[in-house]
Design a protein around this motif. Structure first.
Motif, PDB file in Angstrom:
ATOM      1  N   GLU A   1      12.019  15.673  57.019  1.00 56.72           N
ATOM      2  CA  GLU A   1      12.545  15.920  55.999  1.00 56.72           C
ATOM      3  C   GLU A   1      14.042  15.040  56.211  1.00 56.72           C
ATOM      4  OE1 GLU A   1      13.458  20.055  55.566  1.00 56.72           O
ATOM      5  OE2 GLU A   1      11.565  20.810  55.413  1.00 56.72           O
ATOM      6  N   GLY A   2      14.856  14.617  54.806  1.00 59.45           N
ATOM      7  CA  GLY A   2      16.194  14.729  55.151  1.00 59.45           C
ATOM      8  C   GLY A   2      17.407  15.664  55.384  1.00 59.45           C
ATOM      9  N   ILE A   3      18.023  15.205  55.876  1.00 62.40           N
ATOM     10  CA  ILE A   3      19.454  16.320  56.444  1.00 62.40           C
ATOM     11  C   ILE A   3      20.846  16.126  55.687  1.00 62.40           C
ATOM     12  CG2 ILE A   3      20.477  14.231  57.680  1.00 62.40           C
ATOM     13  CD1 ILE A   3      22.111  16.005  59.484  1.00 62.40           C
ATOM     14  N   LEU A   4      20.316  14.602  54.130  1.00 64.26           N
ATOM     15  CA  LEU A   4      21.342  13.899  53.648  1.00 64.26           C
ATOM     16  C   LEU A   4      20.718  13.723  52.985  1.00 64.26           C
ATOM     17  CD1 LEU A   4      24.854  12.830  54.361  1.00 64.26           C
ATOM     18  CD2 LEU A   4      24.303  15.133  53.357  1.00 64.26           C
ATOM     19  N   THR A   5      20.487  15.067  51.549  1.00 63.77           N
ATOM     20  CA  THR A   5      19.283  14.050  49.894  1.00 63.77           C
ATOM     21  C   THR A   5      20.701  14.133  48.916  1.00 63.77           C
ATOM     22  OG1 THR A   5      17.531  15.345  51.376  1.00 63.77           O
ATOM     23  CG2 THR A   5      17.494  15.013  48.756  1.00 63.77           C
ATOM     24  N   LEU A   6      20.210  13.204  48.355  1.00 69.38           N
ATOM     25  CA  LEU A   6      20.679  12.770  46.829  1.00 69.38           C
ATOM     26  C   LEU A   6      20.217  12.460  45.886  1.00 69.38           C
ATOM     27  CD1 LEU A   6      23.059  11.329  49.043  1.00 69.38           C
ATOM     28  CD2 LEU A   6      23.011   9.774  47.277  1.00 69.38           C
ATOM     29  N   ASP A   7      20.337  13.781  44.510  1.00 66.24           N
ATOM     30  CA  ASP A   7      19.297  14.376  43.848  1.00 66.24           C
ATOM     31  C   ASP A   7      20.375  13.719  42.691  1.00 66.24           C
ATOM     32  OD1 ASP A   7      17.266  15.055  42.254  1.00 66.24           O
ATOM     33  OD2 ASP A   7      17.589  16.761  42.521  1.00 66.24           O
ATOM     34  N   ASN A   8      19.804  12.286  42.032  1.00 67.65           N
ATOM     35  CA  ASN A   8      20.181  12.260  41.299  1.00 67.65           C
ATOM     36  C   ASN A   8      22.046  12.138  40.537  1.00 67.65           C
ATOM     37  OD1 ASN A   8      20.140  10.765  38.428  1.00 67.65           O
ATOM     38  ND2 ASN A   8      19.910  12.793  37.106  1.00 67.65           N
ATOM     39  N   VAL A   9      22.851  12.104  41.537  1.00 71.16           N
ATOM     40  CA  VAL A   9      23.660  12.184  41.621  1.00 71.16           C
ATOM     41  C   VAL A   9      24.467  10.430  40.502  1.00 71.16           C
ATOM     42  CG1 VAL A   9      25.302  11.612  43.317  1.00 71.16           C
ATOM     43  CG2 VAL A   9      23.575  13.193  43.893  1.00 71.16           C
ATOM     44  N   SER A  10      25.685  11.480  40.162  1.00 71.35           N
ATOM     45  CA  SER A  10      26.566  10.325  39.162  1.00 71.35           C
ATOM     46  C   SER A  10      28.163  11.294  39.282  1.00 71.35           C
ATOM     47  CB  SER A  10      26.162  11.027  37.932  1.00 71.35           C
ATOM     48  OG  SER A  10      26.226  11.993  37.411  1.00 71.35           O
ATOM     49  N   TYR A  11      28.979  10.393  38.404  1.00 70.97           N
ATOM     50  CA  TYR A  11      30.076  10.815  38.742  1.00 70.97           C
ATOM     51  C   TYR A  11      30.844   9.747  37.935  1.00 70.97           C
ATOM     52  CZ  TYR A  11      35.256  11.059  41.557  1.00 70.97           C
ATOM     53  OH  TYR A  11      35.722  12.243  40.966  1.00 70.97           O
ATOM     54  N   ARG A  12      31.960  10.421  37.656  1.00 76.95           N
ATOM     55  CA  ARG A  12      32.868  10.202  36.630  1.00 76.95           C
ATOM     56  C   ARG A  12      34.150  11.031  36.825  1.00 76.95           C
ATOM     57  NH1 ARG A  12      30.916   9.304  31.372  1.00 76.95           N
ATOM     58  NH2 ARG A  12      29.235  10.614  31.616  1.00 76.95           N
ATOM     59  N   TYR A  13      35.102   9.658  36.413  1.00 72.82           N
ATOM     60  CA  TYR A  13      36.549  10.516  37.403  1.00 72.82           C
ATOM     61  C   TYR A  13      37.045  10.903  35.984  1.00 72.82           C
ATOM     62  CZ  TYR A  13      37.130   7.505  40.877  1.00 72.82           C
ATOM     63  OH  TYR A  13      36.340   6.841  42.440  1.00 72.82           O
ATOM     64  N   GLU A  14      37.583  11.710  36.392  1.00 72.92           N
ATOM     65  CA  GLU A  14      38.363  12.545  34.922  1.00 72.92           C
ATOM     66  C   GLU A  14      39.009  11.531  33.801  1.00 72.92           C
ATOM     67  OE1 GLU A  14      41.152  16.502  33.966  1.00 72.92           O
ATOM     68  OE2 GLU A  14      40.880  15.834  36.035  1.00 72.92           O
ATOM     69  N   GLY A  15      38.694  12.174  32.293  1.00 72.71           N
ATOM     70  CA  GLY A  15      39.273  11.244  31.670  1.00 72.71           C
ATOM     71  C   GLY A  15      39.152   9.806  31.849  1.00 72.71           C
ATOM     72  N   ALA A  16      37.754   9.558  31.918  1.00 68.92           N
ATOM     73  CA  ALA A  16      37.012   8.739  31.821  1.00 68.92           C
ATOM     74  C   ALA A  16      35.703   8.272  31.207  1.00 68.92           C
ATOM     75  CB  ALA A  16      36.927   7.618  33.324  1.00 68.92           C
ATOM     76  N   LYS A  17      35.189   7.455  30.417  1.00 70.85           N
ATOM     77  CA  LYS A  17      34.133   7.344  29.661  1.00 70.85           C
ATOM     78  C   LYS A  17      32.621   7.361  30.915  1.00 70.85           C
ATOM     79  CE  LYS A  17      35.511   7.395  25.182  1.00 70.85           C
ATOM     80  NZ  LYS A  17      35.782   6.105  23.279  1.00 70.85           N
ATOM     81  N   ALA A  18      33.556   5.920  31.443  1.00 72.87           N
ATOM     82  CA  ALA A  18      32.422   4.956  32.123  1.00 72.87           C
ATOM     83  C   ALA A  18      31.829   6.229  33.661  1.00 72.87           C
ATOM     84  CB  ALA A  18      32.308   4.189  32.177  1.00 72.87           C
ATOM     85  N   GLN A  19      30.803   5.846  33.669  1.00 76.60           N
ATOM     86  CA  GLN A  19      30.674   6.733  35.028  1.00 76.60           C
ATOM     87  C   GLN A  19      30.405   5.457  36.224  1.00 76.60           C
ATOM     88  OE1 GLN A  19      25.972   7.665  34.464  1.00 76.60           O
ATOM     89  NE2 GLN A  19      27.025   9.806  34.324  1.00 76.60           N
ATOM     90  N   VAL A  20      31.095   6.049  37.266  1.00 80.31           N
ATOM     91  CA  VAL A  20      31.117   4.947  38.503  1.00 80.31           C
ATOM     92  C   VAL A  20      29.993   5.032  39.013  1.00 80.31           C
ATOM     93  CG1 VAL A  20      32.598   4.552  40.751  1.00 80.31           C
ATOM     94  CG2 VAL A  20      33.758   5.600  38.699  1.00 80.31           C
ATOM     95  N   LEU A  21      28.983   6.175  39.191  1.00 78.84           N
ATOM     96  CA  LEU A  21      27.787   6.180  40.360  1.00 78.84           C
ATOM     97  C   LEU A  21      26.901   6.851  38.937  1.00 78.84           C
ATOM     98  CD1 LEU A  21      28.635   7.855  43.523  1.00 78.84           C
ATOM     99  CD2 LEU A  21      28.079   5.309  42.884  1.00 78.84           C
ATOM    100  N   LYS A  22      25.836   6.194  38.718  1.00 82.71           N
ATOM    101  CA  LYS A  22      24.625   6.484  38.434  1.00 82.71           C
ATOM    102  C   LYS A  22      23.549   6.839  38.109  1.00 82.71           C
ATOM    103  CE  LYS A  22      26.827   3.079  35.375  1.00 82.71           C
ATOM    104  NZ  LYS A  22      26.831   1.234  34.350  1.00 82.71           N
ATOM    105  N   GLY A  23      22.847   8.357  38.328  1.00 84.80           N
ATOM    106  CA  GLY A  23      21.677   8.237  38.905  1.00 84.80           C
ATOM    107  C   GLY A  23      20.696   7.864  39.561  1.00 84.80           C
ATOM    108  N   VAL A  24      22.061   8.259  41.293  1.00 87.53           N
ATOM    109  CA  VAL A  24      21.881   7.829  42.909  1.00 87.53           C
ATOM    110  C   VAL A  24      20.715   8.849  43.321  1.00 87.53           C
ATOM    111  CG1 VAL A  24      22.435   7.704  44.972  1.00 87.53           C
ATOM    112  CG2 VAL A  24      23.976   5.817  43.005  1.00 87.53           C
TER     113      VAL A  24
END
Length: 226
Positions: A2-25
């Protein structure tokens, strides 16, 4: 495993921004392995590092640590005891000694060690820093010595996860190899989960798993060795 850290469909968008910095990681990080995350500047590496180290939360998807969602976890406790971070610029107190930097980190994280100085000397010794060097002010240490102190400080609370941001970017070839050997030992001999964000081909060469990140998307470039 088992993983100690798991990323499930992680995305990130800065507040007020349209584009995602991370997409479905998506990714699973296991104990006892060394991971490399490679990519050009602006690809999303720094944002991912902030999420993995608990400094920020994903705006989509979820990161879990030991099965607990980071969005519901005590992130102060996670940063104090769950994860250690090693910086390219070292981020040490230059007017303090190497030893004092470690002891201060132990105090901040609430270390239960009774003999903090003794523990710190032993930890620095494991990183190749002898007592004489440990008692020098950081500003008198070489870049390689400062990075070794940085790794020791990150390990002061004995966290299971160690994250390094371009840890060899300011080092010469021989020192880079020595630092990478230390990271390899932490993963393969001490069973830590070591995640290194780097441009270095040498980091990718020693890693068990290599992830590439581009335009906010991350893919696995090399499978674990059998």
């Amino acid at each position: 495993m088992e993983g100690i850290l798991t990323l499930d469909n992680v995305s990130y968008r800065y507040e007020g921004a349209k584009a995602q910095v991370l997409k479905g990681v998506n990714a699973v990080f296991e104990m006892g392995k060394l991971y490399a995350i490679v990519g050009k500047s602006g690809a999303g590496k720094s944002t991912l590092l902030s999420l993995l180290s608990g400094l920020d939360l994903a705006t989509g998807g979820e990161i879990t640590y030991k099965g607990e969602a980071m969005s519901k976890a005590d992130r102060d406790a996670y940063r104090a005891k769950g994860v250690g971070v090693v910086f390219q610029s070292y981020n040490l107190l230059t007017n303090a000694t190497a030893l004092q930097n470690i002891v201060l980190s132990m105090n901040i994280s609430g270390s239960p060690e009774y003999d903090k100085k003794g523990f710190a000397y032993a930890l620095l010794s494991r990183m190749g820093i002898d007592r004489e060097t440990a008692d020098r002010k950081v500003l008198r240490l070489s870049g390689g010595e400062q990075q070794r102190v940085g790794i020791a400080r990150a390990m002061a609370s004995d966290p299971p996860v160690l994250i390094a941001d371009e840890p060899t970017g300011n080092l010469d070839k021989d020192t880079e190899e020595a630092i990478l050997s230390a990271f390899s030992s932490l993963a393969r001999e001490e069973g830590k989960c070591v995640i290194i964000v780097s441009h270095s081909r040498k980091v990718a060469a020693i890693a068990d798993v290599v992830f590439g990140i581009a335009d906010g998307a991350m893919t696995e470039l090399r499978k674990p060795k059998a």
